[in-house]
Scaffold this motif. Structure first.
Motif, PDB file in Angstrom:
ATOM      1  N   ALA A 160     107.430  19.946   5.710  1.00  0.00           N
ATOM      2  CA  ALA A 160     106.401  20.481   4.807  1.00  0.00           C
ATOM      3  C   ALA A 160     106.743  21.908   4.378  1.00  0.00           C
ATOM      4  O   ALA A 160     106.559  22.277   3.213  1.00  0.00           O
ATOM      5  CB  ALA A 160     105.033  20.431   5.472  1.00  0.00           C
ATOM      6  N   LYS A 161     107.259  22.704   5.317  1.00  0.00           N
ATOM      7  CA  LYS A 161     107.676  24.062   4.953  1.00  0.00           C
ATOM      8  C   LYS A 161     108.849  24.018   3.985  1.00  0.00           C
ATOM      9  O   LYS A 161     108.913  24.781   3.022  1.00  0.00           O
ATOM     10  CB  LYS A 161     108.065  24.855   6.202  1.00  0.00           C
ATOM     11  CG  LYS A 161     106.883  25.275   7.051  1.00  0.00           C
ATOM     12  CD  LYS A 161     105.879  26.121   6.292  1.00  0.00           C
ATOM     13  CE  LYS A 161     106.439  27.458   5.870  1.00  0.00           C
ATOM     14  NZ  LYS A 161     105.411  28.278   5.160  1.00  0.00           N
ATOM     15  N   TYR A 162     109.783  23.108   4.225  1.00  0.00           N
ATOM     16  CA  TYR A 162     110.938  22.947   3.337  1.00  0.00           C
ATOM     17  C   TYR A 162     110.490  22.612   1.924  1.00  0.00           C
ATOM     18  O   TYR A 162     111.097  23.064   0.942  1.00  0.00           O
ATOM     19  CB  TYR A 162     111.842  21.840   3.898  1.00  0.00           C
ATOM     20  CG  TYR A 162     113.028  21.496   3.039  1.00  0.00           C
ATOM     21  CD1 TYR A 162     114.163  22.301   3.026  1.00  0.00           C
ATOM     22  CD2 TYR A 162     113.038  20.334   2.252  1.00  0.00           C
ATOM     23  CE1 TYR A 162     115.275  21.980   2.239  1.00  0.00           C
ATOM     24  CE2 TYR A 162     114.134  20.003   1.464  1.00  0.00           C
ATOM     25  CZ  TYR A 162     115.248  20.834   1.461  1.00  0.00           C
ATOM     26  OH  TYR A 162     116.338  20.508   0.690  1.00  0.00           O
ATOM     27  N   ARG A 163     109.405  21.850   1.810  1.00  0.00           N
ATOM     28  CA  ARG A 163     108.894  21.444   0.500  1.00  0.00           C
ATOM     29  C   ARG A 163     107.919  22.459  -0.096  1.00  0.00           C
ATOM     30  O   ARG A 163     107.334  22.212  -1.146  1.00  0.00           O
ATOM     31  CB  ARG A 163     108.199  20.087   0.615  1.00  0.00           C
ATOM     32  CG  ARG A 163     109.085  18.970   1.161  1.00  0.00           C
ATOM     33  CD  ARG A 163     110.119  18.464   0.178  1.00  0.00           C
ATOM     34  NE  ARG A 163     109.508  17.804  -0.959  1.00  0.00           N
ATOM     35  CZ  ARG A 163     110.186  17.088  -1.855  1.00  0.00           C
ATOM     36  NH1 ARG A 163     111.499  16.963  -1.725  1.00  0.00           N
ATOM     37  NH2 ARG A 163     109.575  16.509  -2.870  1.00  0.00           N
ATOM     38  N   GLY A 164     107.708  23.573   0.579  1.00  0.00           N
ATOM     39  CA  GLY A 164     106.933  24.656  -0.014  1.00  0.00           C
ATOM     40  C   GLY A 164     105.444  24.651   0.264  1.00  0.00           C
ATOM     41  O   GLY A 164     104.671  25.289  -0.466  1.00  0.00           O
ATOM     42  N   ALA A 165     105.007  23.974   1.326  1.00  0.00           N
ATOM     43  CA  ALA A 165     103.585  23.951   1.673  1.00  0.00           C
ATOM     44  C   ALA A 165     103.258  25.053   2.679  1.00  0.00           C
ATOM     45  O   ALA A 165     104.135  25.573   3.370  1.00  0.00           O
ATOM     46  CB  ALA A 165     103.217  22.588   2.255  1.00  0.00           C
TER      47      ALA A 165
END
Length: 325
Positions: A160-165
């Motif tokens: 999720a962090k990798y996807r910008g959340a």
């Protein structure tokens, strides 16, 4: 071959390593010599007699594995003998060999050991299908993960962090929360000492989060709805807090909420194939970049499956528990 057999429904002691027949290799299937398998909560439910395998699936526990291709059935095109792979299973991972539909197999991610690769298929397919394919989490949105230190949780934080959340997690100790923050969580909430609804509202200016991944079920249902923003999505993947609760439908309408639930194990091969393809396309690059890493707490030999189950049910672990053949 040897496999872990559930001798009768019950506690961890009913898991016994026994000599059994090799699996039958069907058309379109690949026989994997298992190197490692990973525990999932579903395995403990199956052991207790509460989560039987789907029709036609192996009776042995184990929903994911890594290993080497030993033989291939008719009509198998992508995989060849000697390939190092990992796989999503409907059962049978707690064994020296397992037959798998070719569509449920993935290459070992670049930079990941054959052992650690066993920790990815179930969590990657669960998280990608629930949070991204069905709940459509997008860059800039907020995600709340209950059980952030679990295998599912530690993976979900990273992707999720990798996807910008922006990522919120709940966990039951400061040690677990510190670990979650160390791998990218923005906000950690100790569910034993804090009201997660109040903390979510405080951290979001009263709005709430956009998506919740929930393993608790009934006990968190009302509070989850209270924690969602307008157009929020709740996805239920477990029932650790029970299966039955009274529902007030008004928040669903007032805030345009979506409530969904799903499991992986009972999906069709065709459905799993779509998810596995999406995971290889979207998740494997993140692993190759080192942005999503395996989180392994402890490994046991296959003969100590009972001890591994005791550890999982104690909830003292962070991340995944492996069994090595």
């Amino acid at each position: 071959m040897k496999a872990v057999v559930i001798t009768t429904p019950g506690g961890p002691q009913v898991l016994q390593l026994q000599d059994v027949e090799d699996p039958h290799l069907g058309d379109g299937e690949v026989l994997i010599r298992v190197h490692a398998t990973a525990l999932n909560r579903a395995d403990t439910l199956q052991r207790k007699g509460a989560y039987p395998p789907p029709k036609g699936a192996s009776s042995y526990p184990g929903l994911e594995c890594s290993g080497t291709v030993e033989s291939i059935g008719k009509h198998v095109s992508r995989w060849k003998i000697g390939d190092q792979v990992c796989a999503l299973l409907a059962g049978g991972g707690y064994a020296e060999k397992v037959a798998v539909p070719q569509e449920q197999i993935l290459p070992v991610p670049p930079g990941v050991s054959l052992t650690d690769a066993a920790s990815f298929p179930e969590v990657a397919c669960t998280v990608w299908s629930t949070i991204f394919m069905m709940s459509r989490l997008t860059q800039g949105e907020t995600l709340l993960i209950h059980g952030g230190s679990s295998g599912i949780g530690t993976f979900a934080i990273q992707i999720a962090k990798y996807r910008g959340a922006r990522v919120f997690v709940t966990a039951g100790s400061e040690e677990k929360l510190a670990f979650c923050k160390g791998i990218g969580a923005d906000v950690g909430i100790n569910y034993k000492t804090e009201d997660f609804v109040a903390r979510v509202k405080e951290e979001t200016g009263g709005q709430g989060v956009d998506v919740i991944l929930d393993c608790m079920g009934a006990s968190y249902y009302k509070r989850n709805l209270d924690s969602l923003n307008f157009d929020g999505r709740l996805f239920i993947i477990g029932f650790q807090g029970g299966t039955s609760t009274e529902v007030d439908l008004r928040p669903l309408v007032a805030k345009r909420l979506t409530v969904q639930g799903a499991g992986l194990r009972n999906r069709s091969i065709e459905n799993k194939a779509v998810i596995v393809t999406e995971v290889e396309k979207n998740v494997w690059p993140a692993i190759a970049e080192g942005k999503v890493k395996p989180v392994i707490y402890k490994s046991f030999p296959l003969s100590e499956a009972a001890e591994a189950h005791q550890l999982m049910e104690s909830s003292h672990h962070i991340g995944k528990i492996l069994l090595l053949t």
